[in-house]
Design an enzyme around this catalytic site. Structure first.
Site, PDB file in Angstrom:
ATOM      1  N   ASN A 174       0.854  -1.183   0.000  1.00  0.00           N
ATOM      2  CA  ASN A 174       0.000   0.000   0.000  1.00  0.00           C
ATOM      3  C   ASN A 174       0.896   1.241   0.000  1.00  0.00           C
ATOM      4  O   ASN A 174       2.120   1.141   0.056  1.00  0.00           O
ATOM      5  CB  ASN A 174      -0.984  -0.013   1.172  1.00  0.00           C
ATOM      6  N   ARG A 175       0.282   2.410  -0.073  1.00  0.00           N
ATOM      7  CA  ARG A 175       1.069   3.639  -0.194  1.00  0.00           C
ATOM      8  C   ARG A 175       2.019   3.818   0.987  1.00  0.00           C
ATOM      9  O   ARG A 175       3.194   4.176   0.808  1.00  0.00           O
ATOM     10  CB  ARG A 175       0.136   4.854  -0.306  1.00  0.00           C
ATOM     11  N   LYS A 176       1.531   3.550   2.196  1.00  0.00           N
ATOM     12  CA  LYS A 176       2.372   3.716   3.380  1.00  0.00           C
ATOM     13  C   LYS A 176       3.549   2.745   3.353  1.00  0.00           C
ATOM     14  O   LYS A 176       4.694   3.122   3.642  1.00  0.00           O
ATOM     15  CB  LYS A 176       1.537   3.510   4.638  1.00  0.00           C
ATOM     16  N   GLU A 177       3.271   1.479   3.016  1.00  0.00           N
ATOM     17  CA  GLU A 177       4.335   0.476   2.958  1.00  0.00           C
ATOM     18  C   GLU A 177       5.364   0.821   1.884  1.00  0.00           C
ATOM     19  O   GLU A 177       6.569   0.611   2.082  1.00  0.00           O
ATOM     20  CB  GLU A 177       3.728  -0.900   2.677  1.00  0.00           C
ATOM     21  N   ASP A 217      -6.043  -8.681   0.957  1.00  0.00           N
ATOM     22  CA  ASP A 217      -6.078 -10.094   0.574  1.00  0.00           C
ATOM     23  C   ASP A 217      -6.924 -10.290  -0.675  1.00  0.00           C
ATOM     24  O   ASP A 217      -6.564 -11.049  -1.576  1.00  0.00           O
ATOM     25  CB  ASP A 217      -6.655 -10.944   1.713  1.00  0.00           C
TER      26      ASP A 217
END
Length: 496
Positions: free
Chosen positions: A211-214, A280
């Site tokens: 995701n964007r944060k990761e 998922d």
């Protein structure tokens, strides 16, 4: 710069139609998700905390288990490979997977290993507390050898591999790297739902889905804008040899970034109730689409639509092909031309998806041998009665029985292609019988449309539709227009 133009609907629906032939090998952390719902009516006398009065409890598979559940729910085959404990949570996961129809031979229950579980407590569907029971521990030598053995045994029967890393231990200490190397050697694509900051352990994977944060954490700084997403993804591609990166961006959709091109797909979520397990669903759907022949952008578009459906559900959610098809119709519109030509079972699924969206479905039928103004007028009138129109088309053999040995002039493939290209027609289904009764019974349209040369009591399938709560509509015909008349003029050499 990211391109924002969406792919056409045809490859998306074509890929979904192939899901049933795909087998996905899923390796990762299995988690038991518990959902306790209740009401809060008072504060505890023991401490300044609310008291939750339980009203119900459900359990579901989380982590890699939810990936498996989504794959099976979408009609494909999933093979889970993991190590869990011999505890109650582990037993529950094995039972749930077996009930789902997933294979369990690749699961190893080991004493001394705790199965991860997450308990979410909600008051009137508003989550107030999460309680986790877990022990983050890498696999020991015996567990690792067993997992690799199960993985190798299952790999030959799978088209694609997913590594679902929740950081609970299954893919730690080089296990992910070893599995990726095995996949590369076997020529099997491998997708990774990553965890943590160090993506070097996923080096060589076909793609990762942060995701964007990761994504920002992996490159050491926050990323927000399109160009920042692209730069960060390409930094990871260059450093770790990924073929491409699929970055999920919450309300801003998804970005598919390769070494030379990047595409952005806008979000499709209508109303967000719960994001539990949405990632998922995204990787499960993306893997199925990729294995079904979709390119990465088309696969991401399908996965994006899937994510938009499940965040509108509560709990660890999964979706069906019908829900996914409906979401794609909202986002990309109906299929066009030859991809609107369906068999009866595909048409039934499509009709169910349309009805799920609250759309009315109409049906008409005929030979439509040489298309003329009368046909076009009939189809336009039929489409005006409904939101979606399915056309039942007599097969070549059926036309010969009804019209004689010299017919049809145009074969069923050509007739279907021409009709599917009309704006009035949303789907064409060829039927072999002399009448469309069996097809009408399978589709159960809301509206059955025929020409005014019929009476309602002579319309095939009228009783079926009416008993199901539908209606029959007779529309005016264009005088003097018929295929038989057109053929007669051609034989006479007349154009009048």
């Amino acid at each position: 710069m990211i391109k924002h133009n969406p792919p056409s609907p045809e490859p998306l629906h074509r890929a979904i139609a192939r899901f049933g032939g795909v087998t996905v090998l899923v390796v990762g952390d299995l988690i038991l998700d518990r959902f306790v719902n209740g009401v809060i009516e008072r504060i505890s006398p023991e401490a300044p905390i609310p008291v939750l009065h339980g009203r119900g409890e459900t359990s579901a598979m989380g982590g890699a288990g939810n990936v498996v559940a989504n794959i099976v729910s979408l009609g494909a085959r999933a093979i889970p490979v993991s190590v869990i404990g011999t505890d109650t949570a582990g037993d529950s996961l094995v039972r749930m997977l077996a009930e789902l129809g997933a294979e369990t031979a690749g699961l190893s229950q080991q004493r001394g290993r705790m199965t991860s579980s997450k308990s979410r407590f909600s008051a009137l569907n508003q989550q107030v507390l999460r309680f986790d029971e877990e022990e983050i521990k890498p696999l020991d030598e015996t567990e690792r050898a067993g997992l690799i053995r199960h993985f190798r045994a299952a790999l030959a029967g799978a088209e694609i591999v997913i590594l679902s890393d929740y950081g609970k231990g299954i893919l730690l200490d080089g296990v992910a790297a070893e599995l990726i190397a095995i996949c590369r050697e076997a020529g099997k694509p491998v997708l990774v739902d990553p965890k943590g900051r160090d993506y070097a352990r996923y080096a060589g994977a076909t793609a990762i889905t942060p995701n964007r944060k990761e994504l920002g954490e992996a490159v050491g700084h926050a990323v927000f804008a399109d160009d920042e997403i692209v730069a960060a993804a390409r930094e990871l591609i260059s450093a770790h040899g990924f073929d491409f990166v699929v970055a999920t961006r919450s309300e801003k959709g998804m970005s598919v970034v390769g070494p030379d091109e990047a595409r952005h797909i806008a979000t499709q979520a209508r109303e967000v109730f719960d994001v539990s397990g949405a990632g998922d669903t995204v990787i499960a759907t993306f893997a199925l689409a990729l294995a079904s022949g979709a390119d990465p952008v088309a696969a991401a578009s399908i996965a994006n639509a899937a994510g938009g459906v499940v965040v509108g559900k509560r709990g660890t959610a999964r979706l069906t092909v019908e829900e996914l098809t409906g979401a794609l119709f909202r986002s990309h519109g109906p299929t066009a031309h030859k991809d609107a030509i369906l068999d009866a079972s595909s048409a039934a699924r499509m009709v169910a998806a349309w009805k799920e969206e609250g759309l009315s479905v109409g049906f008409t039928n005929g030979c439509f041998d040489i298309l003329h103004a009368g046909h076009v007028s009939l189809l336009h009138a039929a489409r005006s009665q409904c939101d979606r129109l399915v056309l039942g088309l007599n097969s070549d053999a059926s036309v010969r029985r009804l019209k004689g040995p010299g017919r049809p002039v145009n074969d069923q493939h050509d007739r279907a292609c021409v009709l599917a290209a009309l704006a009035s027609v949303d789907a064409v289904v060829v039927f072999e019988e002399d009448t469309p009764l069996a097809l009408i019974e399978a589709l159960l349209p809301d509206i059955l449309v025929k020409g005014a040369d019929y009476t309602i009591d002579t319309v095939v399938g009228a009783d079926v539709v009416q008993k199901a709560g539908g209606r029959v509509v007779l529309v005016d015909l264009v005088a003097g227009k018929s295929t038989t008349g057109t053929i007669g003029k051609l034989r006479a050499g007349s154009t009048s």
